[in-house]
Write a protein that holds these residues in place. Structure first.
Motif, PDB file in Angstrom:
ATOM      1  N   VAL A 276      53.978   3.827  43.500  1.00 59.77           N
ATOM      2  CA  VAL A 276      55.353   3.485  43.825  1.00 59.77           C
ATOM      3  C   VAL A 276      56.202   3.931  42.638  1.00 59.77           C
ATOM      4  N   ALA A 277      57.133   4.813  42.900  1.00 60.54           N
ATOM      5  CA  ALA A 277      58.044   5.293  41.862  1.00 60.54           C
ATOM      6  C   ALA A 277      59.401   4.629  42.067  1.00 60.54           C
ATOM      7  N   TYR A 278      59.842   3.879  41.056  1.00 61.55           N
ATOM      8  CA  TYR A 278      61.139   3.212  41.147  1.00 61.55           C
ATOM      9  C   TYR A 278      62.232   4.151  40.650  1.00 61.55           C
ATOM     10  N   PHE A 279      63.461   3.709  40.706  1.00 60.48           N
ATOM     11  CA  PHE A 279      64.613   4.562  40.413  1.00 60.48           C
ATOM     12  C   PHE A 279      64.549   5.271  39.068  1.00 60.48           C
ATOM     13  N   ALA A 280      63.989   4.633  38.055  1.00 60.18           N
ATOM     14  CA  ALA A 280      63.972   5.226  36.719  1.00 60.18           C
ATOM     15  C   ALA A 280      62.971   6.385  36.617  1.00 60.18           C
ATOM     16  N   ALA A 281      62.038   6.450  37.553  1.00 56.00           N
ATOM     17  CA  ALA A 281      61.040   7.528  37.539  1.00 56.00           C
ATOM     18  C   ALA A 281      61.723   8.842  37.882  1.00 56.00           C
ATOM     19  N   ARG A 282      61.187   9.918  37.353  1.00 56.64           N
ATOM     20  CA  ARG A 282      61.739  11.231  37.659  1.00 56.64           C
ATOM     21  C   ARG A 282      60.924  11.871  38.757  1.00 56.64           C
ATOM     22  N   LEU A 283      61.619  12.200  39.848  1.00 52.40           N
ATOM     23  CA  LEU A 283      60.982  12.845  40.994  1.00 52.40           C
ATOM     24  C   LEU A 283      61.758  14.104  41.333  1.00 52.40           C
ATOM     25  N   CYS A 284      61.028  15.132  41.637  1.00 49.73           N
ATOM     26  CA  CYS A 284      61.639  16.394  42.041  1.00 49.73           C
ATOM     27  C   CYS A 284      60.989  16.840  43.337  1.00 49.73           C
ATOM     28  N   PRO A 285      61.745  16.847  44.465  1.00 50.22           N
ATOM     29  CA  PRO A 285      61.137  17.305  45.704  1.00 50.22           C
ATOM     30  C   PRO A 285      60.794  18.779  45.611  1.00 50.22           C
ATOM     31  N   VAL A 286      59.583  19.141  46.031  1.00 48.71           N
ATOM     32  CA  VAL A 286      59.132  20.527  45.875  1.00 48.71           C
ATOM     33  C   VAL A 286      58.663  21.173  47.159  1.00 48.71           C
ATOM     34  N   GLU A 287      58.320  20.378  48.155  1.00 50.00           N
ATOM     35  CA  GLU A 287      57.922  20.989  49.417  1.00 50.00           C
ATOM     36  C   GLU A 287      58.142  20.005  50.555  1.00 50.00           C
ATOM     37  N   ILE A 288      58.604  20.562  51.667  1.00 50.14           N
ATOM     38  CA  ILE A 288      58.839  19.740  52.858  1.00 50.14           C
ATOM     39  C   ILE A 288      58.091  20.416  53.998  1.00 50.14           C
TER      40      ILE A 288
ATOM     41  N   GLY B  65      54.026   9.231  63.984  1.00 47.95           N
ATOM     42  CA  GLY B  65      55.252   9.437  64.749  1.00 47.95           C
ATOM     43  C   GLY B  65      55.616  10.907  64.730  1.00 47.95           C
ATOM     44  N   ASP B  66      56.879  11.190  64.905  1.00 46.13           N
ATOM     45  CA  ASP B  66      57.373  12.558  64.878  1.00 46.13           C
ATOM     46  C   ASP B  66      57.876  12.840  63.464  1.00 46.13           C
ATOM     47  N   GLY B  67      56.978  12.778  62.503  1.00 43.89           N
ATOM     48  CA  GLY B  67      57.390  12.806  61.118  1.00 43.89           C
ATOM     49  C   GLY B  67      57.053  14.067  60.372  1.00 43.89           C
ATOM     50  N   PHE B  68      57.148  13.979  59.068  1.00 42.21           N
ATOM     51  CA  PHE B  68      56.895  15.105  58.186  1.00 42.21           C
ATOM     52  C   PHE B  68      56.468  14.589  56.826  1.00 42.21           C
ATOM     53  N   VAL B  69      56.087  15.492  55.944  1.00 40.92           N
ATOM     54  CA  VAL B  69      55.609  15.145  54.600  1.00 40.92           C
ATOM     55  C   VAL B  69      56.477  15.835  53.568  1.00 40.92           C
ATOM     56  N   ILE B  70      56.776  15.104  52.505  1.00 35.95           N
ATOM     57  CA  ILE B  70      57.547  15.638  51.390  1.00 35.95           C
ATOM     58  C   ILE B  70      56.661  15.599  50.154  1.00 35.95           C
ATOM     59  N   GLY B  71      56.586  16.697  49.432  1.00 37.07           N
ATOM     60  CA  GLY B  71      55.861  16.732  48.176  1.00 37.07           C
ATOM     61  C   GLY B  71      56.828  16.520  47.020  1.00 37.07           C
ATOM     62  N   PHE B  72      56.435  15.713  46.068  1.00 38.45           N
ATOM     63  CA  PHE B  72      57.252  15.449  44.883  1.00 38.45           C
ATOM     64  C   PHE B  72      56.442  15.742  43.629  1.00 38.45           C
ATOM     65  N   ASP B  73      57.040  16.404  42.687  1.00 36.82           N
ATOM     66  CA  ASP B  73      56.490  16.429  41.338  1.00 36.82           C
ATOM     67  C   ASP B  73      57.072  15.206  40.655  1.00 36.82           C
ATOM     68  N   ILE B  74      56.198  14.348  40.154  1.00 39.39           N
ATOM     69  CA  ILE B  74      56.681  13.095  39.578  1.00 39.39           C
ATOM     70  C   ILE B  74      56.359  13.000  38.091  1.00 39.39           C
ATOM     71  N   ASN B  75      57.151  12.196  37.435  1.00 41.08           N
ATOM     72  CA  ASN B  75      56.979  11.911  36.027  1.00 41.08           C
ATOM     73  C   ASN B  75      57.274  10.424  35.850  1.00 41.08           C
TER      74      ASN B  75
END
Length: 164
Positions: A152-164, A68-78
């Protein structure tokens, strides 16, 4: 989804069909298939395996965003306590995506699984997320044949968006 194999050596996944593995740390990507910049930082409300962030390698996320007319988000996850599952083709009864994973988490006769068989809707509700988080898991790593995977990261997971 056409996912590419991740670098398993850095994550040191243990052998087995399902169970507990080492924490997952690293950068993974989420593809958004439509221009939804207003809600990019919110988890999927109706994902196949519950509400959460569905992540993969960058190529897979780009392919999904390209639909679609979308984009990608990068996350550093823990993800400290992921549930790991290896999906094989013999588990996909009638080509129903994710049925093997759902059965491993919920059991074969769970009402959410029977509903998917009945309706064909590939949404198991929040049953999988609720079952995994009740057991202390903050995410899931699903490995498919040919080295493909999704996280799949659920709510308790730590995610930090780093690039869009």
């Amino acid at each position: 989804m056409n996912l590419k194999a991740m670098n398993n050596t850095s994550l040191e996944f243990k052998a087995g069909v399902a169970g507990k593995v080492s924490p997952i740390h690293g950068r993974f990507y989420h593809g958004v298939a439509f221009d939804n910049t207003r809600f990019w930082n919110q988890p999927s409300g109706k994902g196949t395996f519950g509400s959460g962030y569905y992540l993969a390698d960058k190529e897979c996320a780009l392919n999904y965003a390209d639909e679609g007319d979308g984009f990608v988000i990068g996350f550093d996850i823990n993800i400290q306590n992921p549930f790991w599952f290896k999906q094989t083709s013999d588990m996909e009864e009638g080509e129903i995506y994710g049925i093997g994973f759902a059965k491993a988490v919920l059991g074969p006769d769970h009402h959410a699984i029977l509903k998917v068989y009945e309706t064909g809707d590939l949404y198991f509700g929040n049953e999988i997320e609720d079952a995994l988080t009740a057991r202390g898991h903050d995410g899931a790593y699903i490995e498919y044949e040919e080295g493909c995977y999704e996280i799949v990261a659920y709510f308790a997971a730590r995610l930090c968006p780093v690039e869009i």
